[in-house]
Enzyme design. Structure first.
Site, PDB file in Angstrom:
ATOM      1  N   SER A  23       0.801  -1.137  -0.084  1.00  0.00           N
ATOM      2  CA  SER A  23       0.153  -0.096   0.120  1.00  0.00           C
ATOM      3  C   SER A  23       0.786   1.252   0.096  1.00  0.00           C
ATOM      4  O   SER A  23       1.635   1.286   0.932  1.00  0.00           O
ATOM      5  CB  SER A  23      -0.908  -0.038   1.265  1.00  0.00           C
ATOM      6  OG  SER A  23      -1.557   1.210   1.245  1.00  0.00           O
ATOM      7  N   HIS A  48      -1.020  -1.350  -4.423  1.00  0.00           N
ATOM      8  CA  HIS A  48      -2.425  -0.904  -3.721  1.00  0.00           C
ATOM      9  C   HIS A  48      -2.533   0.597  -3.555  1.00  0.00           C
ATOM     10  O   HIS A  48      -1.584   1.257  -2.844  1.00  0.00           O
ATOM     11  CB  HIS A  48      -2.308  -1.773  -2.384  1.00  0.00           C
ATOM     12  CG  HIS A  48      -3.848  -1.742  -1.717  1.00  0.00           C
ATOM     13  ND1 HIS A  48      -4.790  -2.489  -2.154  1.00  0.00           N
ATOM     14  CD2 HIS A  48      -4.254  -1.097  -0.569  1.00  0.00           C
ATOM     15  CE1 HIS A  48      -5.937  -2.203  -1.218  1.00  0.00           C
ATOM     16  NE2 HIS A  48      -5.417  -1.213  -0.609  1.00  0.00           N
ATOM     17  N   ASP A  50      -4.892   3.593  -2.074  1.00  0.00           N
ATOM     18  CA  ASP A  50      -5.965   3.659  -1.042  1.00  0.00           C
ATOM     19  C   ASP A  50      -6.600   5.118  -1.475  1.00  0.00           C
ATOM     20  O   ASP A  50      -5.916   6.047  -1.143  1.00  0.00           O
ATOM     21  CB  ASP A  50      -5.370   3.463   0.331  1.00  0.00           C
ATOM     22  CG  ASP A  50      -5.155   2.069   0.799  1.00  0.00           C
ATOM     23  OD1 ASP A  50      -5.991   1.466   0.621  1.00  0.00           O
ATOM     24  OD2 ASP A  50      -4.227   1.983   0.992  1.00  0.00           O
ATOM     25  N   MET A  52      -9.389   7.714  -0.397  1.00  0.00           N
ATOM     26  CA  MET A  52     -10.071   8.151   0.764  1.00  0.00           C
ATOM     27  C   MET A  52     -10.789   9.440   0.496  1.00  0.00           C
ATOM     28  O   MET A  52     -10.183  10.433  -0.049  1.00  0.00           O
ATOM     29  CB  MET A  52      -9.517   7.955   1.957  1.00  0.00           C
ATOM     30  CG  MET A  52      -8.875   6.783   2.180  1.00  0.00           C
ATOM     31  SD  MET A  52      -7.916   6.655   3.977  1.00  0.00           S
ATOM     32  CE  MET A  52      -7.014   5.165   3.734  1.00  0.00           C
ATOM     33  N   HIS A  81      -8.300   0.749  -4.419  1.00  0.00           N
ATOM     34  CA  HIS A  81      -9.172   0.680  -3.168  1.00  0.00           C
ATOM     35  C   HIS A  81      -9.919   1.651  -2.830  1.00  0.00           C
ATOM     36  O   HIS A  81      -9.339   2.762  -2.197  1.00  0.00           O
ATOM     37  CB  HIS A  81      -8.308  -0.108  -1.871  1.00  0.00           C
ATOM     38  CG  HIS A  81      -9.121  -0.282  -0.624  1.00  0.00           C
ATOM     39  ND1 HIS A  81      -8.501  -0.590   0.581  1.00  0.00           N
ATOM     40  CD2 HIS A  81     -10.541  -0.619  -0.484  1.00  0.00           C
ATOM     41  CE1 HIS A  81      -9.411  -0.966   1.282  1.00  0.00           C
ATOM     42  NE2 HIS A  81     -10.561  -0.835   0.647  1.00  0.00           N
ATOM     43  N   MET A  83     -12.412   3.775  -0.841  1.00  0.00           N
ATOM     44  CA  MET A  83     -12.997   3.953   0.291  1.00  0.00           C
ATOM     45  C   MET A  83     -13.679   5.116   0.137  1.00  0.00           C
ATOM     46  O   MET A  83     -13.416   6.218   0.948  1.00  0.00           O
ATOM     47  CB  MET A  83     -12.045   3.969   1.533  1.00  0.00           C
ATOM     48  CG  MET A  83     -11.496   2.502   1.867  1.00  0.00           C
ATOM     49  SD  MET A  83      -9.987   2.626   2.494  1.00  0.00           S
ATOM     50  CE  MET A  83      -8.650   2.599   1.245  1.00  0.00           C
ATOM     51  N   MET A 153     -11.450  -6.661   4.853  1.00  0.00           N
ATOM     52  CA  MET A 153     -10.696  -5.698   5.767  1.00  0.00           C
ATOM     53  C   MET A 153     -10.498  -5.993   7.229  1.00  0.00           C
ATOM     54  O   MET A 153     -11.235  -6.608   8.225  1.00  0.00           O
ATOM     55  CB  MET A 153     -11.353  -4.298   5.958  1.00  0.00           C
ATOM     56  CG  MET A 153     -11.490  -3.571   4.827  1.00  0.00           C
ATOM     57  SD  MET A 153     -10.064  -2.771   3.916  1.00  0.00           S
ATOM     58  CE  MET A 153      -9.335  -1.888   5.477  1.00  0.00           C
ATOM     59  N   ASP A 188      -6.524  -6.765   3.953  1.00  0.00           N
ATOM     60  CA  ASP A 188      -6.041  -5.691   4.250  1.00  0.00           C
ATOM     61  C   ASP A 188      -5.940  -4.966   5.663  1.00  0.00           C
ATOM     62  O   ASP A 188      -7.235  -4.947   5.891  1.00  0.00           O
ATOM     63  CB  ASP A 188      -6.586  -4.602   3.117  1.00  0.00           C
ATOM     64  CG  ASP A 188      -6.106  -3.377   3.038  1.00  0.00           C
ATOM     65  OD1 ASP A 188      -5.041  -2.894   3.744  1.00  0.00           O
ATOM     66  OD2 ASP A 188      -6.614  -2.247   2.148  1.00  0.00           O
TER      67      ASP A 188
HETATM   68  C1  DX5 Z   1      -6.726   1.244   5.485  1.00  0.00           C
HETATM   69  C2  DX5 Z   1      -5.940   0.960   4.192  1.00  0.00           C
HETATM   70  C3  DX5 Z   1      -4.858  -0.041   4.110  1.00  0.00           C
HETATM   71  C4  DX5 Z   1      -3.635   0.437   4.672  1.00  0.00           C
HETATM   72  C5  DX5 Z   1      -2.807  -0.579   5.181  1.00  0.00           C
HETATM   73  O1  DX5 Z   1      -7.771   1.859   5.231  1.00  0.00           O
HETATM   74  O2  DX5 Z   1      -6.969   0.194   3.402  1.00  0.00           O
HETATM   75  O3  DX5 Z   1      -4.487  -0.427   2.766  1.00  0.00           O
HETATM   76  O4  DX5 Z   1      -2.837   1.551   4.063  1.00  0.00           O
HETATM   77  O5  DX5 Z   1      -1.806  -0.183   5.751  1.00  0.00           O
HETATM   78  P1  DX5 Z   1      -1.176  -1.340   7.164  1.00  0.00           P
HETATM   79  O6  DX5 Z   1      -0.551  -2.266   6.188  1.00  0.00           O
HETATM   80  O7  DX5 Z   1       0.103  -0.698   7.503  1.00  0.00           O
HETATM   81  O8  DX5 Z   1      -2.337  -1.542   7.892  1.00  0.00           O
HETATM   82 ZN    ZN Z   2      -6.432  -0.755   1.256  1.00  0.00          ZN
END
Ligand code: DX5
Ligand code: ZN
Length: 229
Positions: A23, A48, A50, A52, A81, A83, A153, A188
Protein backbone atom coordinates in the site's frame (compact mmCIF):
# COMPACT_ATOMS: atom_id res chain seq x y z
CA UNK A 1 -5.83 -19.67 -12.23
CA UNK A 2 -4.67 -19.22 -15.83
CA UNK A 3 -6.93 -16.28 -16.44
CA UNK A 4 -5.21 -14.49 -13.63
CA UNK A 5 -1.64 -15.53 -14.34
CA UNK A 6 -0.78 -12.19 -15.88
CA UNK A 7 -2.11 -10.64 -12.71
CA UNK A 8 -0.28 -12.96 -10.37
CA UNK A 9 3.14 -12.84 -11.97
CA UNK A 10 5.63 -10.42 -10.42
CA UNK A 11 7.56 -8.46 -13.05
CA UNK A 12 10.84 -9.95 -11.75
CA UNK A 13 9.61 -13.38 -12.95
CA UNK A 14 9.63 -14.85 -9.45
CA UNK A 15 7.38 -17.86 -8.83
CA UNK A 16 5.15 -17.41 -5.82
CA UNK A 17 2.02 -18.54 -4.06
CA UNK A 18 0.37 -15.25 -3.24
CA UNK A 19 -0.11 -11.79 -4.70
CA UNK A 20 1.54 -9.00 -2.73
CA UNK A 21 0.12 -5.51 -3.04
CA UNK A 22 2.14 -2.97 -1.03
CA UNK A 23 0.00 0.00 0.00
CA UNK A 24 1.56 3.27 -1.15
CA UNK A 25 -0.13 5.03 1.77
CA UNK A 26 3.01 4.12 3.73
CA UNK A 27 5.44 5.03 0.92
CA UNK A 28 7.45 8.21 0.43
CA UNK A 29 5.07 10.26 -1.71
CA UNK A 30 7.91 12.46 -2.95
CA UNK A 31 9.43 9.41 -4.65
CA UNK A 32 6.43 7.28 -5.50
CA UNK A 33 7.70 5.78 -8.75
CA UNK A 34 11.00 4.59 -7.32
CA UNK A 35 9.31 3.39 -4.13
CA UNK A 36 6.98 1.17 -6.17
CA UNK A 37 9.81 -0.04 -8.39
CA UNK A 38 11.70 -1.22 -5.29
CA UNK A 39 8.75 -3.42 -4.32
CA UNK A 40 8.57 -4.80 -7.88
CA UNK A 41 12.21 -5.81 -7.77
CA UNK A 42 11.43 -7.86 -4.67
CA UNK A 43 8.44 -9.64 -6.20
CA UNK A 44 5.37 -7.49 -5.59
CA UNK A 45 3.04 -7.82 -8.60
CA UNK A 46 0.49 -5.21 -7.54
CA UNK A 47 0.56 -1.72 -6.12
CA UNK A 48 -2.27 -0.89 -3.69
CA UNK A 49 -3.69 2.62 -4.00
CA UNK A 50 -5.93 3.70 -1.11
CA UNK A 51 -8.48 6.28 -2.20
CA UNK A 52 -10.25 8.05 0.71
CA UNK A 53 -12.81 10.82 0.51
CA UNK A 54 -13.14 12.15 4.06
CA UNK A 55 -16.77 10.94 4.17
CA UNK A 56 -16.81 7.15 3.93
CA UNK A 57 -13.66 7.23 6.07
CA UNK A 58 -12.31 10.07 8.23
CA UNK A 59 -9.28 10.75 6.03
CA UNK A 60 -8.50 12.15 2.59
CA UNK A 61 -5.81 10.66 0.41
CA UNK A 62 -5.36 10.48 -3.34
CA UNK A 63 -7.47 10.45 -6.49
CA UNK A 64 -7.46 9.44 -10.13
CA UNK A 65 -4.69 11.88 -11.25
CA UNK A 66 -2.17 9.97 -9.15
CA UNK A 67 -3.25 6.69 -10.75
CA UNK A 68 -2.88 8.29 -14.17
CA UNK A 69 0.61 9.53 -13.44
CA UNK A 70 1.71 6.06 -12.29
CA UNK A 71 0.24 4.26 -15.31
CA UNK A 72 3.03 3.02 -17.58
CA UNK A 73 5.63 4.40 -15.16
CA UNK A 74 5.56 1.23 -13.06
CA UNK A 75 5.08 -2.41 -14.04
CA UNK A 76 2.81 -3.26 -11.11
CA UNK A 77 -0.88 -3.76 -11.67
CA UNK A 78 -2.66 -0.76 -10.20
CA UNK A 79 -4.90 -2.08 -7.43
CA UNK A 80 -7.28 0.72 -6.48
CA UNK A 81 -9.13 0.45 -3.17
CA UNK A 82 -12.00 2.92 -3.14
CA UNK A 83 -12.97 3.97 0.37
CA UNK A 84 -15.47 6.53 -0.86
CA UNK A 85 -19.18 7.19 -0.88
CA UNK A 86 -21.01 6.79 -4.19
CA UNK A 87 -18.25 4.82 -5.91
CA UNK A 88 -20.40 4.55 -9.07
CA UNK A 89 -19.74 8.26 -9.68
CA UNK A 90 -15.98 7.85 -9.75
CA UNK A 91 -15.26 4.38 -11.16
CA UNK A 92 -15.03 5.71 -14.75
CA UNK A 93 -12.38 8.24 -13.70
CA UNK A 94 -10.25 5.48 -12.25
CA UNK A 95 -10.76 3.25 -15.28
CA UNK A 96 -9.74 6.10 -17.58
CA UNK A 97 -6.72 6.76 -15.38
CA UNK A 98 -5.56 3.17 -15.93
CA UNK A 99 -6.60 1.21 -12.84
CA UNK A 100 -6.26 -2.56 -13.40
CA UNK A 101 -8.19 -3.71 -10.35
CA UNK A 102 -10.92 -1.64 -8.71
CA UNK A 103 -12.41 -2.56 -5.35
CA UNK A 104 -15.29 -0.69 -3.76
CA UNK A 105 -17.04 -1.14 -0.43
CA UNK A 106 -20.36 -2.93 -0.23
CA UNK A 107 -21.31 -0.53 2.60
CA UNK A 108 -21.10 2.40 0.15
CA UNK A 109 -23.13 1.19 -2.84
CA UNK A 110 -26.71 0.57 -1.59
CA UNK A 111 -28.62 -0.49 -4.74
CA UNK A 112 -25.72 0.25 -7.11
CA UNK A 113 -23.50 -2.74 -6.37
CA UNK A 114 -24.25 -4.54 -9.63
CA UNK A 115 -23.83 -1.36 -11.62
CA UNK A 116 -20.39 -0.78 -10.09
CA UNK A 117 -19.29 -4.33 -10.91
CA UNK A 118 -20.53 -4.02 -14.49
CA UNK A 119 -18.73 -0.72 -15.02
CA UNK A 120 -15.44 -2.27 -13.98
CA UNK A 121 -15.94 -5.51 -15.95
CA UNK A 122 -16.95 -3.65 -19.12
CA UNK A 123 -13.58 -1.91 -19.02
CA UNK A 124 -11.85 -5.32 -18.69
CA UNK A 125 -10.68 -4.56 -15.18
CA UNK A 126 -10.79 -6.92 -12.25
CA UNK A 127 -13.65 -6.07 -9.92
CA UNK A 128 -13.45 -6.42 -6.15
CA UNK A 129 -15.90 -5.99 -3.30
CA UNK A 130 -14.60 -5.00 0.13
CA UNK A 131 -16.18 -5.55 3.52
CA UNK A 132 -15.34 -3.61 6.69
CA UNK A 133 -14.53 -5.56 9.88
CA UNK A 134 -18.09 -5.40 11.23
CA UNK A 135 -19.84 -6.18 7.93
CA UNK A 136 -20.96 -9.81 7.64
CA UNK A 137 -19.99 -11.88 4.61
CA UNK A 138 -23.70 -12.35 3.92
CA UNK A 139 -23.89 -8.66 2.89
CA UNK A 140 -21.95 -9.38 -0.29
CA UNK A 141 -22.81 -13.04 -0.84
CA UNK A 142 -25.22 -12.49 -3.74
CA UNK A 143 -22.49 -10.73 -5.73
CA UNK A 144 -19.63 -13.15 -5.12
CA UNK A 145 -20.02 -14.97 -8.43
CA UNK A 146 -19.83 -11.65 -10.33
CA UNK A 147 -16.53 -10.39 -8.92
CA UNK A 148 -12.88 -11.37 -9.31
CA UNK A 149 -11.88 -10.51 -5.78
CA UNK A 150 -13.22 -10.11 -2.26
CA UNK A 151 -11.33 -7.83 0.10
CA UNK A 152 -11.67 -8.64 3.78
CA UNK A 153 -10.62 -5.62 5.85
CA UNK A 154 -8.81 -6.50 9.06
CA UNK A 155 -8.74 -2.91 10.37
CA UNK A 156 -11.33 -0.15 10.20
CA UNK A 157 -10.55 1.53 6.88
CA UNK A 158 -9.00 4.98 7.04
CA UNK A 159 -5.40 4.75 8.18
CA UNK A 160 -2.29 2.66 7.78
CA UNK A 161 -0.35 1.28 10.71
CA UNK A 162 -3.32 -0.05 12.70
CA UNK A 163 -3.49 -3.29 14.63
CA UNK A 164 -4.76 -6.43 12.89
CA UNK A 165 -8.24 -7.56 14.05
CA UNK A 166 -8.23 -11.38 14.38
CA UNK A 167 -12.04 -11.63 14.54
CA UNK A 168 -12.39 -9.86 11.19
CA UNK A 169 -9.88 -12.26 9.64
CA UNK A 170 -12.07 -15.21 10.63
CA UNK A 171 -14.48 -14.10 7.92
CA UNK A 172 -11.96 -15.22 5.30
CA UNK A 173 -13.07 -18.79 6.09
CA UNK A 174 -16.68 -17.89 5.34
CA UNK A 175 -15.69 -16.23 2.07
CA UNK A 176 -13.72 -19.33 1.10
CA UNK A 177 -16.68 -21.57 1.78
CA UNK A 178 -18.79 -19.78 -0.84
CA UNK A 179 -16.02 -18.66 -3.22
CA UNK A 180 -16.17 -19.68 -6.89
CA UNK A 181 -12.99 -21.19 -8.35
CA UNK A 182 -10.24 -18.67 -8.93
CA UNK A 183 -11.61 -15.97 -6.62
CA UNK A 184 -8.85 -13.74 -5.29
CA UNK A 185 -9.21 -13.31 -1.55
CA UNK A 186 -7.40 -10.18 -0.48
CA UNK A 187 -6.80 -9.09 3.08
CA UNK A 188 -5.90 -5.56 4.13
CA UNK A 189 -4.96 -4.02 7.47
CA UNK A 190 -2.19 -4.82 9.94
CA UNK A 191 -0.65 -7.45 7.69
CA UNK A 192 2.83 -8.74 8.53
CA UNK A 193 4.50 -12.17 8.34
CA UNK A 194 2.60 -13.46 11.38
CA UNK A 195 -0.85 -12.12 10.58
CA UNK A 196 -0.48 -13.18 6.93
CA UNK A 197 0.23 -16.70 8.15
CA UNK A 198 -3.12 -16.72 9.98
CA UNK A 199 -4.93 -15.35 6.92
CA UNK A 200 -3.32 -17.83 4.54
CA UNK A 201 -4.49 -20.69 6.75
CA UNK A 202 -8.00 -19.29 6.44
CA UNK A 203 -7.66 -19.13 2.64
CA UNK A 204 -6.40 -15.65 1.69
CA UNK A 205 -4.11 -15.46 -1.35
CA UNK A 206 -3.51 -11.73 -1.78
CA UNK A 207 -1.88 -9.50 0.83
CA UNK A 208 -2.00 -5.75 1.11
CA UNK A 209 0.68 -4.36 3.38
CA UNK A 210 1.57 -0.75 4.07
CA UNK A 211 3.85 -0.28 7.03
CA UNK A 212 5.19 -3.83 6.99
CA UNK A 213 6.62 -3.28 3.49
CA UNK A 214 7.38 0.42 3.21
CA UNK A 215 8.52 1.11 6.78
CA UNK A 216 10.61 -2.04 6.95
CA UNK A 217 14.41 -1.85 7.01
CA UNK A 218 14.41 -5.17 5.12
CA UNK A 219 11.78 -4.71 2.42
CA UNK A 220 13.01 -7.73 0.49
CA UNK A 221 12.43 -10.18 3.35
CA UNK A 222 9.09 -8.54 4.17
CA UNK A 223 7.76 -9.04 0.65
CA UNK A 224 9.19 -12.54 0.36
CA UNK A 225 7.54 -13.55 3.63
CA UNK A 226 4.15 -12.54 2.20
CA UNK A 227 4.73 -14.13 -1.20
CA UNK A 228 5.44 -17.55 0.21
CA UNK A 229 3.54 -17.68 3.49
C1 DX5 B 1 -6.50 1.17 5.45
C2 DX5 B 1 -6.01 0.90 4.06
C3 DX5 B 1 -4.85 -0.02 4.02
C4 DX5 B 1 -3.62 0.49 4.74
C5 DX5 B 1 -2.81 -0.70 5.15
O1 DX5 B 1 -7.69 1.84 5.38
O2 DX5 B 1 -7.02 0.32 3.27
O3 DX5 B 1 -4.54 -0.41 2.70
O4 DX5 B 1 -2.84 1.35 3.96
O5 DX5 B 1 -1.76 -0.28 5.95
P1 DX5 B 1 -1.09 -1.27 7.02
O6 DX5 B 1 -0.63 -2.49 6.27
O7 DX5 B 1 0.04 -0.47 7.57
O8 DX5 B 1 -2.14 -1.62 8.03
ZN1 ZN C 1 -6.42 -0.58 1.31
Amino acid sequence: MNFYSEYFMPSNGMQCKNIVSPSILSADFANLQSEIQKTENFGAAWCHIDVMDGHFVPNITIGAPVVKSLKNKVKSKLDVHLMIENPDRYICDFIDAGADIITFHIEATSDKTKKCIEMIKQANGLAGIAIKPKTPVSAMEEFISLVDMVLVMTVEPGFSGQKFMPDAAEKIKEVCAIAPNGLIIQVDGGINAETAEICTRYGANCFVAGNFVYKNSDMKSAIESLLCV
